[in-house]
Design an enzyme around this catalytic site. Sequence first.
Site, PDB file in Angstrom:
ATOM      1  N   GLU A  45      34.698  45.944  42.460  1.00 44.96           N
ATOM      2  CA  GLU A  45      35.716  45.640  43.479  1.00 44.96           C
ATOM      3  C   GLU A  45      36.790  44.838  42.766  1.00 44.96           C
ATOM      4  O   GLU A  45      36.581  43.658  42.451  1.00 44.96           O
ATOM      5  CB  GLU A  45      35.094  44.826  44.623  1.00 44.96           C
ATOM      6  CG  GLU A  45      33.955  45.533  45.338  1.00 44.96           C
ATOM      7  CD  GLU A  45      34.400  46.745  46.143  1.00 44.96           C
ATOM      8  OE1 GLU A  45      35.607  46.923  46.363  1.00 44.96           O
ATOM      9  OE2 GLU A  45      33.521  47.524  46.540  1.00 44.96           O
ATOM     10  N   CYS A  84      42.820  39.911  47.284  1.00 47.97           N
ATOM     11  CA  CYS A  84      42.904  41.206  46.603  1.00 47.97           C
ATOM     12  C   CYS A  84      43.728  42.198  47.409  1.00 47.97           C
ATOM     13  O   CYS A  84      44.376  43.071  46.851  1.00 47.97           O
ATOM     14  CB  CYS A  84      41.496  41.740  46.375  1.00 47.97           C
ATOM     15  SG  CYS A  84      40.488  41.673  47.853  1.00 47.97           S
TER      16      CYS A  84
HETATM   17  P1  NAD Z   1      37.930  37.152  37.098  1.00 48.86           P
HETATM   18  O1  NAD Z   1      37.800  38.559  36.699  1.00 48.86           O
HETATM   19  O2  NAD Z   1      38.654  36.223  36.201  1.00 48.86           O
HETATM   20  O3  NAD Z   1      36.489  36.500  37.333  1.00 48.86           O
HETATM   21  C1  NAD Z   1      35.562  37.033  38.260  1.00 48.86           C
HETATM   22  C2  NAD Z   1      34.158  36.622  37.870  1.00 48.86           C
HETATM   23  O4  NAD Z   1      33.811  37.223  36.635  1.00 48.86           O
HETATM   24  C3  NAD Z   1      33.980  35.113  37.674  1.00 48.86           C
HETATM   25  O5  NAD Z   1      32.757  34.734  38.255  1.00 48.86           O
HETATM   26  C4  NAD Z   1      33.935  34.977  36.163  1.00 48.86           C
HETATM   27  O6  NAD Z   1      33.225  33.861  35.703  1.00 48.86           O
HETATM   28  C5  NAD Z   1      33.226  36.261  35.770  1.00 48.86           C
HETATM   29  N1  NAD Z   1      33.428  36.692  34.391  1.00 48.86           N
HETATM   30  C6  NAD Z   1      34.486  36.450  33.573  1.00 48.86           C
HETATM   31  N2  NAD Z   1      34.302  37.056  32.380  1.00 48.86           N
HETATM   32  C7  NAD Z   1      33.109  37.692  32.430  1.00 48.86           C
HETATM   33  C8  NAD Z   1      32.377  38.509  31.517  1.00 48.86           C
HETATM   34  N3  NAD Z   1      32.828  38.792  30.308  1.00 48.86           N
HETATM   35  N4  NAD Z   1      31.189  39.011  31.914  1.00 48.86           N
HETATM   36  C9  NAD Z   1      30.707  38.753  33.166  1.00 48.86           C
HETATM   37  N5  NAD Z   1      31.364  37.976  34.060  1.00 48.86           N
HETATM   38  C10 NAD Z   1      32.553  37.463  33.709  1.00 48.86           C
HETATM   39  O7  NAD Z   1      38.606  37.169  38.526  1.00 48.86           O
HETATM   40  P2  NAD Z   1      39.007  35.930  39.405  1.00 48.86           P
HETATM   41  O8  NAD Z   1      40.203  35.262  38.841  1.00 48.86           O
HETATM   42  O9  NAD Z   1      37.803  35.100  39.703  1.00 48.86           O
HETATM   43  O10 NAD Z   1      39.392  36.664  40.776  1.00 48.86           O
HETATM   44  C11 NAD Z   1      40.647  37.224  41.000  1.00 48.86           C
HETATM   45  C12 NAD Z   1      40.588  38.734  40.879  1.00 48.86           C
HETATM   46  O11 NAD Z   1      39.584  39.255  41.728  1.00 48.86           O
HETATM   47  C13 NAD Z   1      41.873  39.392  41.331  1.00 48.86           C
HETATM   48  O12 NAD Z   1      42.175  40.466  40.484  1.00 48.86           O
HETATM   49  C14 NAD Z   1      41.524  39.906  42.718  1.00 48.86           C
HETATM   50  O13 NAD Z   1      42.326  40.968  43.168  1.00 48.86           O
HETATM   51  C15 NAD Z   1      40.107  40.313  42.523  1.00 48.86           C
HETATM   52  N6  NAD Z   1      39.408  40.374  43.799  1.00 48.86           N
HETATM   53  C16 NAD Z   1      39.002  41.589  44.252  1.00 48.86           C
HETATM   54  C17 NAD Z   1      38.363  41.687  45.481  1.00 48.86           C
HETATM   55  C18 NAD Z   1      37.935  43.018  46.046  1.00 48.86           C
HETATM   56  O14 NAD Z   1      37.190  43.023  47.016  1.00 48.86           O
HETATM   57  N7  NAD Z   1      38.373  44.139  45.506  1.00 48.86           N
HETATM   58  C19 NAD Z   1      38.119  40.532  46.227  1.00 48.86           C
HETATM   59  C20 NAD Z   1      38.547  39.316  45.720  1.00 48.86           C
HETATM   60  C21 NAD Z   1      39.176  39.249  44.501  1.00 48.86           C
END
Ligand code: NAD
Length: 525
Positions: free
Chosen positions: A244, A278
């Site tokens: 997502e 998002c």
């Molecule tokens: P992010 O990708 O920076 O982090 C998300 C999660 O991934 C965090 O828990 C982080 O610690 C973890 N993570 C980071 N690197 C990793 C790795 N190498 N391996 C495994 N896990 C890892 O995103 P964010 O800044 O927390 O959130 C914002 C993003 O999320 C935006 O792009 C937003 O659009 C998206 N989002 C999507 C939805 C949806 O339902 N489609 C909902 C909310 C947010």
Amino acid sequence: MAITETSSNATRTDTLKSFNPRTGVVRGEVSVTPIGEVKQAVDRARKMAPEWAAIDPQGRARMMKQVRHRIYDRLDDIVETVSAECGKPRPEALAHDVVPVLMMLIYFEKIAAKALRPQAVGRLMGPLAGVKSRIEWRPFGVVGAITPWNYPMTNSFLAFAPALFAGNTVVIKPSEVTPASGELLRELLEPLPPGVAAVIQGGGEVGAALVDAPCDKISFIGSPATGRKICEAAAKHLTPVVMELGGKDAALVLSDADLDRAAAGIAWGAFFNAGQTCCSIERTYVVDEVADRFQEKLLAKVSQVRQGEDVGSVTFRRQFEIVERHVQDAVAKGARILAGGAGAGIENENGSLWFAPTVLDHVTPEMDVLKEETFGPVLSITRVRDDEEAVRRANEDGVNLTASVWTKDGKKAQRIGERLRAGTVTMNLHGETAAAPWGPWGGVGESGFGRLNGELGIREFTVPTHVASTPMLSLGRMWWYPYDDATQTSLRAIADIIGGPEARTKIKGLRNVLANGLTAMKGKF
Ligand code: NAD
């Protein structure tokens, strides 16, 4: 709550800061899960998985109900923690991090048993071939859920709750940006048997260790960049994933839109949660004919939005810098600020992260604000000649996790909506559908794949297992050994019956089966 108060900004590498972006004050610290313990958490969850899977869906739903009651009991703590850590107004914490979770759980409690009921398939062909088939929706085992910070409760439950209802155990890695909410999550899940739902804390390395543990399925909500890394790491173990990801959602305001509604709905759809959603509206395409009137109404609405009470702060520094960069880049390339902008609104002090709701026009596709997800309180308005151009630009300029059409004509909304490339299409509303537990939630292309929410959300966390049996134990199967002449003639005759384009071929086939079938079946076991 296992968060320790701290008076300094210093962070040791084994702790995460819980920070209030409205004030710049560090609220406390939370311990990071040592990398070595991540696999242990997955092992414990795997040990517990068969026991949890063996409970029937109604039994699991009863246990999940205890979690729902716990959420209600801790409602004030959730609102306080989420609102402080994310910088969002309390009504938003209630509307977006409490109510949707309660709705989601109650919905799953009601529909899980139905979604998981074995399904008979091939009812006509199966019996002709002597087989009874059904699909059983079996759990994977351990699901690793990795979640973002913007809705620390709702997005976490969205990622793991359907997995639990489907009979998986889960290990959850909430965002390092909102660690106190992660601790609260752990407490909310305490009514479940030990090992069924564990919370581990930390940043990307801890998330990566969870993927590499490995798990039996990964449920990820976050950015496309991290999603890619997780897909690559999961591929090493052939672990299936649900992704997502982000969006650059478009709203299309057509010439016959109710402009008061469109202005109010788009102002909210762009700026709720300070645009850190998002599915918040980042692009608006307005048909020329109504553009002046729409813009006037939108700006009037935005000018009434109170920073602090209605729109919160940005949640953390990295996000604030992206917002600042996008606006600067747009202005440098010729965009015009119609409202807000850097330095407008509440002044930042002590590291607080206020950014006023900002509206831009004269944006072009080479600006970062159109090329990348901003994920902040910035909305662009683009004037278009007609509906055709609106659809084209909405599909071409950026990715739509969701997209909306604003018009009073229901048929037109449907026609235009069908042409929008988006995971969700809405008419005369935008941004609320992630909280609709009955609707499948997910993206297309860069905004992700797989579905959460709804029946499909529960089935996302199952292996659809085809279970086939034959009631005719005294008969062998035509295609078993030996492959004698009668077998070959009978199989050819069956092909004639099924595939023969003319009645006489089918009749010939039937005759041949009757003449050779019994001989062919002799000696099959
Ligand atoms: P992010 O990708 O920076 O982090 C998300 C999660 O991934 C965090 O828990 C982080 O610690 C973890 N993570 C980071 N690197 C990793 C790795 N190498 N391996 C495994 N896990 C890892 O995103 P964010 O800044 O927390 O959130 C914002 C993003 O999320 C935006 O792009 C937003 O659009 C998206 N989002 C999507 C939805 C949806 O339902 N489609 C909902 C909310 C947010």
